[in-house]
Design a protein around this motif. Structure first.
Motif, short mmCIF file in Angstrom:
data_model
loop_
_atom_site.label_atom_id
_atom_site.label_comp_id
_atom_site.label_asym_id
_atom_site.label_seq_id
_atom_site.Cartn_x
_atom_site.Cartn_y
_atom_site.Cartn_z
N ARG A 358 -21.48 -38.49 -54.80
CA ARG A 358 -20.78 -37.21 -54.49
C ARG A 358 -19.86 -36.94 -55.49
O ARG A 358 -18.72 -37.64 -55.81
N ASN A 359 -19.90 -35.58 -56.31
CA ASN A 359 -19.11 -35.23 -57.20
C ASN A 359 -17.76 -34.73 -56.63
O ASN A 359 -17.57 -34.25 -55.49
N LYS A 360 -16.42 -35.45 -57.33
CA LYS A 360 -15.16 -35.13 -56.99
C LYS A 360 -14.43 -33.96 -57.74
O LYS A 360 -13.36 -34.11 -58.24
N LYS A 361 -15.54 -32.94 -58.19
CA LYS A 361 -14.99 -32.07 -58.94
C LYS A 361 -14.82 -32.44 -60.60
O LYS A 361 -14.02 -31.88 -61.15
N GLY A 362 -15.53 -33.58 -60.96
CA GLY A 362 -15.24 -34.01 -62.24
C GLY A 362 -16.24 -33.32 -63.02
O GLY A 362 -17.28 -32.53 -62.79
N ASP A 363 -15.94 -33.25 -64.44
CA ASP A 363 -16.60 -32.48 -65.43
C ASP A 363 -17.57 -33.36 -66.18
O ASP A 363 -16.99 -34.27 -67.12
N PHE A 364 -18.70 -33.50 -65.94
CA PHE A 364 -19.43 -34.27 -66.66
C PHE A 364 -19.71 -33.83 -68.12
O PHE A 364 -20.26 -34.87 -68.65
N THR A 365 -19.55 -32.68 -68.41
CA THR A 365 -19.68 -32.52 -69.73
C THR A 365 -18.68 -33.50 -70.97
O THR A 365 -19.01 -33.48 -71.99
N LEU A 366 -17.79 -33.89 -70.35
CA LEU A 366 -16.94 -34.68 -71.05
C LEU A 366 -17.44 -36.13 -71.21
O LEU A 366 -16.87 -36.65 -72.11
N LEU A 367 -18.67 -36.25 -70.98
CA LEU A 367 -19.60 -37.90 -71.23
C LEU A 367 -20.42 -37.25 -72.36
O LEU A 367 -20.82 -38.30 -72.83
N LYS A 368 -20.52 -36.12 -72.58
CA LYS A 368 -21.77 -35.64 -73.87
C LYS A 368 -21.58 -36.71 -74.94
O LYS A 368 -22.58 -37.20 -75.46
N SER A 369 -20.34 -36.80 -75.70
CA SER A 369 -20.21 -37.45 -76.89
C SER A 369 -20.80 -38.97 -76.90
O SER A 369 -21.51 -39.53 -77.51
N LEU A 425 -24.97 -49.34 -64.21
CA LEU A 425 -24.71 -48.48 -62.92
C LEU A 425 -23.19 -48.06 -63.14
O LEU A 425 -22.42 -49.04 -63.00
N SER A 426 -23.00 -46.87 -63.42
CA SER A 426 -21.65 -46.41 -63.64
C SER A 426 -21.83 -44.98 -63.26
O SER A 426 -21.90 -43.91 -63.94
N PRO A 427 -21.43 -44.53 -61.95
CA PRO A 427 -21.64 -43.29 -61.49
C PRO A 427 -21.00 -42.21 -61.89
O PRO A 427 -21.50 -41.02 -61.54
N ALA A 428 -19.64 -42.27 -62.02
CA ALA A 428 -18.72 -41.07 -62.37
C ALA A 428 -18.61 -40.52 -60.96
O ALA A 428 -18.18 -39.25 -61.03
N CYS A 429 -18.93 -40.82 -59.69
CA CYS A 429 -18.95 -40.01 -58.36
C CYS A 429 -18.64 -40.88 -57.41
O CYS A 429 -18.48 -42.26 -57.45
N ALA A 430 -18.17 -40.41 -56.34
CA ALA A 430 -17.87 -41.17 -54.97
C ALA A 430 -19.34 -41.58 -54.48
O ALA A 430 -20.45 -41.10 -54.84
N SER A 431 -19.19 -42.33 -53.56
CA SER A 431 -20.68 -42.99 -53.11
C SER A 431 -20.91 -42.80 -51.71
O SER A 431 -22.02 -42.85 -51.18
N PHE A 432 -20.23 -41.60 -51.10
CA PHE A 432 -20.28 -41.38 -49.64
C PHE A 432 -21.33 -40.47 -49.53
O PHE A 432 -21.66 -40.35 -48.04
N ASP A 433 -22.31 -39.95 -50.18
CA ASP A 433 -23.34 -39.23 -49.90
C ASP A 433 -24.56 -40.37 -49.50
O ASP A 433 -25.59 -39.65 -48.68
#
Length: 453
Positions: A358-369, A425-433
């Motif tokens: 579950r995304n916490k409004k994180g910006d996944f594009t910051l992972l690109k590099s 496993l490094s999700p970048a998201c909450a787990s509650f989904d």
């Protein structure tokens, strides 16, 4: 603070809420407990309150309870901006959290640790350093045992009280006063709860709000947000900085050791050669722990022994197995983008990365590099998988695959891996989904790996 016969409303029946109710009842407060969840989903906390004279109002909140209270105590998961609290704010009724309430009954020096990532590891490591030095340390707060449980003990036994503190707990402090406050880092997180990143950062900064000149603030000089906030409103306390660059007072981080610095001169150091904590981010955590523990009497021998012996915590870059020459690493606690960036820094061999939740409004594009540099294949799962695929399309060398469950994610990751690779496993998201919490997610990952045979 006299609580006798005061009408106190406790909001939220989590671990800290239950502990707060016990504390209040023993001090003869008249307690009402309210939670949005229905009784059938709260069987364990209700059982924990059996025999206590409290009024339970479950399945929703009633604004009249707040307007008639003398005090409102919020659990960390309850937003302090909840509209139902407006009657209490309007009447000047104190609305505080369990951490604030507890601190009013704790006379021992408090050492508080916050930051977006690394709080638990650093808090536990500080506790180990103090204990190895012969100090009696309570370790808890936002992890394990709530501070209110220590405050409730009839005989206080600790020399130092070491607590992890979340931004949610800091939102509701008034007089909370740590003798030493540690700020590890500030990066995007919980933007589903805060109006902006700046609001989240300001919440974190509240840890210094009641400090005085005799107190200590331990801060990460390399963190851009912390550096900017130091320019805007530096704490009143003595600032001890840690960095890979030179510092005047604090700690300098090298690849194999931590140097203690005073007046720009090195006066002692701690070896990292035997440390079980990997990666640049953990070197920062160790530096912060060294500085904080020294403030409360930790010895050089005790600090070094703790560094050597500390093996890390579950669900934080935890190796769970090697299958067909592929290492499986559980970093389920990485619930935001910055935590994943920090995790990927630790690997020099190809990574198959499992992300999503579950995304916490994180910006996944910051992972690109870092994904482009470290990740061979990305396995996306959970509610956020479409967002992840859109944000990172083209960055993993061998593409992105999707999975509908943890078992399928692990199986697909192994299919894409070669001997010597790491499945992370490094999700970048909450787990509650899909899971109860990050620990449940990590255990499901472990079980899925075990099923590989």
């Amino acid at each position: 603070m006299d609580l006798r016969q005061k009408q106190v409303v406790v909001v939220g029946l989590g671990t800290s809420g239950v502990a707060a109710v016990r504390f209040l009842v023993r001090r003869e407060a008249r307690v009402t407990v309210t939670d949005r969840a229905p009784a059938e989903s709260l069987t364990a906390p209700i059982a924990a309150l059996k025999g206590l004279d409290v009024e339970l109002k479950l399945g929703g909140h009633d604004s009249r309870d707040f307007s008639n209270a003398d005090l409102v105590v919020l659990s960390p998961g309850v937003p302090h901006t909840m509209p139902l609290l407006e009657p209490a704010w309007a009447r000047g009724i104190p609305v505080i959290g369990e951490m604030e309430l507890a601190s009013r009954f704790v006379n021992e020096p408090i050492l508080a640790v916050t930051g977006t990532n690394g709080k638990t590891t650093t808090t536990e490591l500080i506790g180990a350093m103090l204990k190895k030095s012969g100090q009696r340390a309570f370790v808890g707060g936002n992890i394990g045992t709530p501070l209110i449980a220590y405050a409730d003990e009839p005989r206080k036994w600790a020399d130092v009280v070491v607590v992890e503190v979340s931004s949610f707990q800091l939102d509701t402090i008034l007089g909370f006063h740590p003798a030493t406050a540690v700020m590890l880092n500030i990066s995007d997180d919980h933007l589903d709860r805060y109006a902006s990143f700046n609001a989240y950062a300001e919440s974190k900064w509240r840890i210094f709000s009641n400090q005085q000149t005799t107190d200590a603030a331990v801060l990460n000089k390399m963190d851009a947000t912390i550096a900017a906030m130091l320019d805007r409103h530096c704490p009143e306390s003595r600032c001890l900085l840690f960095s890979e660059r030179a510092v005047v007072k604090g700690a300098k981080i090298l690849r194999d050791r931590i140097l203690m610095v005073n007046g720009g001169r090195e006066h002692s150091s701690f070896s990292l050669e035997k440390s079980g904590l990997i990666g640049p981010h953990n070197r920062e955590n160790i530096a912060a722990a060294c500085l904080a523990a020294r403030e409360h009497g930790a010895t050089e021998a005790g600090i070094q022994q703790a560094i050597d012996d500390f093996k890390g915590l579950p669900h934080r870059l935890e190796t769970v197995a090697t299958v067909q020459g592929v290492r499986f690493v559980n970093d389920s606690k990485a619930t935001n983008v910055d935590a994943v960036n920090r995790a990927l820094e630790c690997f020099d061999r190809p990574v198959i990365l499992i992300m999503g939740g579950r995304n916490k409004k994180g910006d996944f594009t910051l992972l690109k590099s870092r994904v482009r540099k470290h990740v061979k294949t990305l396995v996306a799962m959970g509610e956020a998988r479409d967002e992840i695929v859109t944000a990172l399309a083209g960055d993993p060398g061998k593409g992105i695959v999707e999975a509908g469950s943890m078992q399928v994610a692990v199986e697909k990751a192994l299919e894409k891996a070669d001997p010597g690779d790491t499945v992370l496993l490094s999700p970048a998201c909450a787990s509650f989904d899909m899971f109860d919490n990050y620990a449940h997610r990590g255990e499901r990952f472990r079980q899925a790996v075990e099923m590989l045979g």
